[in-house]
Design a protein around this motif. Structure first.
Motif, PDB file in Angstrom:
ATOM      1  N   UNK A   1     -13.711  98.321 -29.200  1.00 20.63           N
ATOM      2  CA  UNK A   1     -12.788  99.566 -29.475  1.00 20.63           C
ATOM      3  C   UNK A   1     -13.473 101.116 -28.993  1.00 20.63           C
ATOM      4  N   UNK A   2     -12.933 101.820 -28.719  1.00 20.04           N
ATOM      5  CA  UNK A   2     -13.430 103.251 -28.772  1.00 20.04           C
ATOM      6  C   UNK A   2     -12.397 103.935 -29.159  1.00 20.04           C
ATOM      7  N   UNK A   3     -12.300 104.380 -30.369  1.00 25.05           N
ATOM      8  CA  UNK A   3     -11.153 105.144 -31.277  1.00 25.05           C
ATOM      9  C   UNK A   3     -11.703 106.424 -31.494  1.00 25.05           C
ATOM     10  N   UNK A   4     -10.728 107.083 -32.132  1.00 21.88           N
ATOM     11  CA  UNK A   4     -10.774 108.556 -32.599  1.00 21.88           C
ATOM     12  C   UNK A   4     -11.061 109.483 -31.214  1.00 21.88           C
ATOM     13  N   UNK A   5     -10.536 109.276 -30.081  1.00 24.67           N
ATOM     14  CA  UNK A   5     -10.532 110.074 -28.879  1.00 24.67           C
ATOM     15  C   UNK A   5     -11.989 110.161 -28.398  1.00 24.67           C
ATOM     16  N   UNK A   6     -12.863 109.276 -28.725  1.00 23.18           N
ATOM     17  CA  UNK A   6     -14.319 109.380 -28.215  1.00 23.18           C
ATOM     18  C   UNK A   6     -14.365 109.366 -26.809  1.00 23.18           C
ATOM     19  N   UNK A   7     -13.568 108.495 -26.135  1.00 19.65           N
ATOM     20  CA  UNK A   7     -13.558 108.552 -24.663  1.00 19.65           C
ATOM     21  C   UNK A   7     -13.354 109.728 -23.976  1.00 19.65           C
ATOM     22  N   UNK A   8     -12.762 110.510 -24.646  1.00 17.59           N
ATOM     23  CA  UNK A   8     -12.547 112.033 -23.900  1.00 17.59           C
ATOM     24  C   UNK A   8     -13.779 112.914 -23.941  1.00 17.59           C
ATOM     25  N   UNK A   9     -14.902 112.557 -24.353  1.00 18.64           N
ATOM     26  CA  UNK A   9     -16.195 113.054 -24.365  1.00 18.64           C
ATOM     27  C   UNK A   9     -16.792 112.751 -23.202  1.00 18.64           C
ATOM     28  N   UNK A  10     -16.526 111.649 -22.582  1.00 19.90           N
ATOM     29  CA  UNK A  10     -17.255 111.458 -21.322  1.00 19.90           C
ATOM     30  C   UNK A  10     -16.685 112.261 -20.099  1.00 19.90           C
ATOM     31  N   UNK A  11     -17.662 113.054 -19.517  1.00 12.73           N
ATOM     32  CA  UNK A  11     -17.417 114.079 -18.592  1.00 12.73           C
ATOM     33  C   UNK A  11     -16.679 114.005 -17.199  1.00 12.73           C
ATOM     34  N   UNK A  12     -16.924 112.670 -16.576  1.00  9.17           N
ATOM     35  CA  UNK A  12     -16.603 112.651 -15.366  1.00  9.17           C
ATOM     36  C   UNK A  12     -15.661 111.268 -15.110  1.00  9.17           C
ATOM     37  N   UNK A  13     -15.051 111.272 -14.167  1.00  8.87           N
ATOM     38  CA  UNK A  13     -14.054 109.975 -13.859  1.00  8.87           C
ATOM     39  C   UNK A  13     -15.348 108.822 -13.663  1.00  8.87           C
ATOM     40  N   UNK A  14     -16.375 108.925 -13.011  1.00  9.21           N
ATOM     41  CA  UNK A  14     -17.253 107.954 -12.929  1.00  9.21           C
ATOM     42  C   UNK A  14     -17.782 107.568 -14.213  1.00  9.21           C
ATOM     43  N   UNK A  15     -18.160 108.302 -15.210  1.00 10.92           N
ATOM     44  CA  UNK A  15     -18.364 107.682 -16.668  1.00 10.92           C
ATOM     45  C   UNK A  15     -17.432 106.680 -17.133  1.00 10.92           C
ATOM     46  N   UNK A  16     -16.317 107.491 -17.171  1.00  7.43           N
ATOM     47  CA  UNK A  16     -15.000 106.427 -17.496  1.00  7.43           C
ATOM     48  C   UNK A  16     -15.061 105.150 -16.994  1.00  7.43           C
ATOM     49  N   UNK A  17     -15.150 105.148 -15.607  1.00 10.32           N
ATOM     50  CA  UNK A  17     -14.979 103.814 -14.875  1.00 10.32           C
ATOM     51  C   UNK A  17     -16.377 102.958 -15.149  1.00 10.32           C
ATOM     52  N   UNK A  18     -17.572 103.520 -15.261  1.00 10.73           N
ATOM     53  CA  UNK A  18     -18.588 103.007 -15.595  1.00 10.73           C
ATOM     54  C   UNK A  18     -18.435 102.356 -16.941  1.00 10.73           C
ATOM     55  N   UNK A  19     -17.829 103.009 -17.946  1.00 10.99           N
ATOM     56  CA  UNK A  19     -17.594 102.455 -19.035  1.00 10.99           C
ATOM     57  C   UNK A  19     -16.693 101.306 -19.296  1.00 10.99           C
TER      58      UNK A  19
ATOM     59  N   UNK B   1     -28.404 103.062 -31.314  1.00 10.08           N
ATOM     60  CA  UNK B   1     -28.253 104.354 -30.664  1.00 10.08           C
ATOM     61  C   UNK B   1     -28.195 103.951 -29.086  1.00 10.08           C
ATOM     62  N   UNK B   2     -26.998 104.111 -28.446  1.00  9.99           N
ATOM     63  CA  UNK B   2     -26.855 103.536 -27.067  1.00  9.99           C
ATOM     64  C   UNK B   2     -25.982 104.464 -26.409  1.00  9.99           C
ATOM     65  N   UNK B   3     -25.653 104.704 -25.213  1.00 10.02           N
ATOM     66  CA  UNK B   3     -24.683 105.076 -24.468  1.00 10.02           C
ATOM     67  C   UNK B   3     -23.578 104.125 -24.027  1.00 10.02           C
ATOM     68  N   UNK B   4     -22.408 104.366 -24.353  1.00 12.50           N
ATOM     69  CA  UNK B   4     -21.137 103.385 -23.836  1.00 12.50           C
ATOM     70  C   UNK B   4     -21.106 103.074 -22.517  1.00 12.50           C
ATOM     71  N   UNK B   5     -21.927 103.995 -21.626  1.00  9.50           N
ATOM     72  CA  UNK B   5     -21.876 103.605 -20.457  1.00  9.50           C
ATOM     73  C   UNK B   5     -22.654 102.091 -19.755  1.00  9.50           C
ATOM     74  N   UNK B   6     -23.736 102.170 -20.683  1.00  6.21           N
ATOM     75  CA  UNK B   6     -24.602 101.170 -20.253  1.00  6.21           C
ATOM     76  C   UNK B   6     -24.840 100.451 -21.907  1.00  6.21           C
ATOM     77  N   UNK B   7     -24.336  99.108 -21.844  1.00  5.46           N
ATOM     78  CA  UNK B   7     -24.524  98.302 -22.971  1.00  5.46           C
ATOM     79  C   UNK B   7     -25.443  97.187 -22.989  1.00  5.46           C
ATOM     80  N   UNK B   8     -26.405  97.317 -22.081  1.00  7.48           N
ATOM     81  CA  UNK B   8     -27.375  96.569 -21.955  1.00  7.48           C
ATOM     82  C   UNK B   8     -28.039  95.925 -23.096  1.00  7.48           C
ATOM     83  N   UNK B   9     -28.192  94.746 -23.410  1.00  6.02           N
ATOM     84  CA  UNK B   9     -28.829  94.077 -24.579  1.00  6.02           C
ATOM     85  C   UNK B   9     -27.679  93.667 -25.542  1.00  6.02           C
TER      86      UNK B   9
END
Length: 248
Positions: A105-123, A89-97
């Protein structure tokens, strides 16, 4: 955004999804770009449907999702099929560990659930830290055309004996975004009555050029942009855009 009830309905709603096409697409690109490693990180893995299919193809799979309910379903499915997949259970923005992977891979348009440009860039930056040198990063997103013409101001409905839903989609506050308002009615077989569950989902996409620039800024070489599971350039009415990038 809640997935508590949605997690347990997801597989039934997605039973016709082209999962085998995602698997085929990934395998073709790994061959094309001569990646021989088998360590695969499935981000936003949901109920694990793709994770299990990749494991069946011989990949050493790790699944990550933000929803504990989705992961509970994924774990139960994997165990029932005798497949060992570690789920986190983890946020794709921070994969520490997490360790290093030959493919993320990020499939099934899951990246579209990120709400801001910054979240996409951080991912993208987070993913780049966990891909092996020359490893691949693949993801797919809804096109701008799909958001505007396939979702906004559309109503979808299902009237089944066990499960019914009404799904209304509206223009979101941000450009190229959509809000999904869903109501589910699920038969309780003991009482014979229907239980109602309401969900709200938000998705947002961006122009191909923007995704491409963010990938390069994050440390990737953009290898390929294609559409709808085919090795062809996106067209004005393409609905699903695929990106294949390699860590520099």
């Amino acid at each position: 955004m809640s997935y508590e009830q949605f997690a347990y309905l997801y597989d039934e709603l997605m039973k016709d999804a082209p999962y085998n096409e995602w698997v085929r697409f990934v395998k073709e690109k790994l061959v094309k770009y001569e990646v021989t490693g088998i360590r695969l990180l499935d981000l936003a893995c949901g109920t694990g449907e793709l994770s299990i299919r990749f494991a069946d193809e011989g990949f050493q799979v790790t699944g990550v999702d933000l929803s504990s309910d989705m992961l509970a379903v994924a774990q139960a499915k994997a165990e029932s099929k005798g497949v060992h997949i570690p789920f986190f259970e983890q946020n794709m923005i921070d994969l520490e560990g997490q360790g290093q992977f030959d493919l993320i891979g990020i499939f099934c348009d899951s990246l579209n659930y990120l709400q801001t440009e910054e979240e996409v860039k951080e991912t993208f930056s987070s993913v780049c830290q966990h891909v092996t040198p020359n490893g691949l990063f693949m993801f797919d997103v809804h096109s701008i055309y799909k958001i505007a013409h396939g979702f906004i101001d559309q109503t979808f409905a299902l009237n089944d004996e066990r499960l019914c839903y009404i799904w209304n989609s509206f223009s979101g506050e941000n450009k190229y975004s959509v809000e999904h308002d869903l109501s589910f009615f699920v038969l309780d077989e003991l009482s014979g009555k229907y239980d109602r569950y309401d969900e709200f989902h938000y998705q947002r996409t961006y122009p191909v050029e923007q995704y491409s620039n963010w990938l390069i800024e994050a440390g990737f070489e953009l290898l390929e942009v294609c559409a709808d599971f085919k090795s062809i350039l996106p067209e004005p009415e393409s609905e699903r855009i695929f990106f294949v990038a390699r860590k520099k």
